[in-house]
Design a protein around this motif. Structure first.
Motif, short mmCIF file in Angstrom:
data_model
loop_
_atom_site.label_atom_id
_atom_site.label_comp_id
_atom_site.label_asym_id
_atom_site.label_seq_id
_atom_site.Cartn_x
_atom_site.Cartn_y
_atom_site.Cartn_z
N LYS A 1 0.77 -0.89 -0.14
CA LYS A 1 0.02 0.27 -0.04
C LYS A 1 0.81 1.18 -0.05
N LYS A 2 1.96 1.09 0.41
CA LYS A 2 2.95 2.32 0.50
C LYS A 2 4.24 2.46 -0.59
N ALA A 3 4.58 1.18 -1.24
CA ALA A 3 5.53 1.09 -2.23
C ALA A 3 5.05 1.41 -3.58
N SER A 4 5.95 2.10 -4.30
CA SER A 4 5.80 2.57 -5.77
C SER A 4 5.51 0.94 -6.73
N PHE A 5 6.46 0.30 -6.29
CA PHE A 5 6.93 -0.90 -6.95
C PHE A 5 7.25 -2.07 -5.79
N ILE A 6 6.64 -3.19 -6.08
CA ILE A 6 7.03 -4.25 -4.95
C ILE A 6 7.13 -5.71 -5.79
N SER A 7 8.04 -6.59 -5.39
CA SER A 7 8.19 -7.90 -5.97
C SER A 7 7.58 -8.78 -5.10
#
Ligand code: NAP
Length: 293
Positions: free
Chosen positions: A258-264
């Protein structure tokens, strides 16, 4: 107003770093070179570690997809260190085999550094040999056989056009195969790098500053949303099993996303990228051996 503040008012949608899709693309892109250079990968497996069996199955599938010849040599976990090293030496001198992986972990009576040291560096497609690790210190131009997981991470960031130069990169975990080499590869791309580990005081004070946060520890739930800056790029390397047997990473995906711009994600992020990087290394190793006079 700081960019971080703008993100708070107009949050942009988080994007998934889709390692699975990119991995398939990369493996397919290796087919032509594989046809030309005819790589053959040998995998040594000692014992029957269930996770290792899954990993080598994935590597075999990827080789089949890329058109790379694959051979498994299995040994019981009673094999001695000397016997194992002599099996490695047989492969080192076999001109028909261009790449070699010794699947880790090994039984406790075997010293992993000595085994890795026995692999011919030009066939070391995992990129674990000190020669190949040493080369990545110089510059990206010397990353001939970089360690597969760090190489997969960098390829994932590049594919999504994530800037590295000038960014605050924080790596959690300092293993020889993941944390340390990915820190060096980010430094060579001009990020400002902080490497954290078990002795780091106040981990959150570091992770909170990260534009790019890479987590390679092996501890589910280690990174919670309060430890991540808004808009950060989060790469989760960890592989853990929940009580109900599902795979998860080191990052609390639900809340951090919910906070990240990108996440793996885990699975589907760094894992398949590691396999793709391994395939690219295998083709590259064959090419270099063929070009040798
Ligand atoms: P490793 O050799 O066990 O290294 C773990 C690192 O985390 C060590 O540097 C350790 O520090 C550090 N650490 C432990 N607890 C910590 C804490 N509470 N806070 C900060 N740092 C802490 O493992 P690895 O081989 O690097 O792998 C890490 C994770 O990634 C594992 O879950 C592994 O399964 C996974 N992995 C995934 C892939 C993939 O393809 N997706 C590939 C490789 C590894 P000390 O050494 O000082 O204890």
């Amino acid at each position: 107003m700081a960019l971080d503040g703008l993100f708070f008012i107009f949050p942009s949608p988080m994007k998934i770093l889709d390692g699975k899709a990119l991995s398939e693309e990369l493996i397919d892109s290796a087919k032509d070179e594989a046809t030309k250079w005819k790589p053959k990968l040998a995998v040594i497996l000692v014992g029957e570690n269930p996770a290792s069996l899954v990993y080598i199955k994935n590597k075999k599938k990827a080789c089949e997809r890329a058109g790379i010849e694959y051979e498994e040599r299995r040994f019981p976990d009673t094999i001695t260190q000397d016997q194992l090293i002599s099996e490695i030496e047989k492969i080192n001198t076999d001109d028909g085999i261009s790449g070699l992986i010794v699947q880790l972990p090994l039984p406790e009576h075997i010293q992993v550094p000595l085994v890795i040291r026995a692999i011919d560096p030009k066939k070391d497609v995992d990129g674990f040999h000190a020669y190949n690790l040493g080369k990545i210190f110089l510059s990206p131009d010397f990353e001939d056989l970089p360690p597969a997981t760090p190489s997969g991470i960098i390829r994932l960031l590049d594919h999504y056009d994530i800037p590295i130069r000038g960014q605050e990169a924080v790596v959690v975990g300092h293993s020889n195969h993941v944390g340390k080499p990915v820190s060096i590869m980010l430094l060579n791309r001009n990020a400002t790098v902080t490497t954290c580990h078990i002795h780091t005081k106040d981990l959150k004070s570091h992770t909170k500053r990260a534009d790019i946060l890479i987590v390679a520890v092996g501890k589910a739930g280690l990174i919670t949303a309060d430890m991540v800056k808004k808009g950060a790029v989060v790469v989760d390397v960890g592989i853990n099993r929940t009580e109900d047997g599902k795979l998860c990473g080191d990052v609390d995906f639900e809340n951090v996303s919910k906070k990240a711009s990108f996440i793996s994600p885990v699975p589907g992020g760094v894992g398949p990228m590691t396999v793709a990087a391994l395939i690219l290394n295998t083709v590259h190793a064959a090419k270099r051996q063929n070009l040798k006079p």
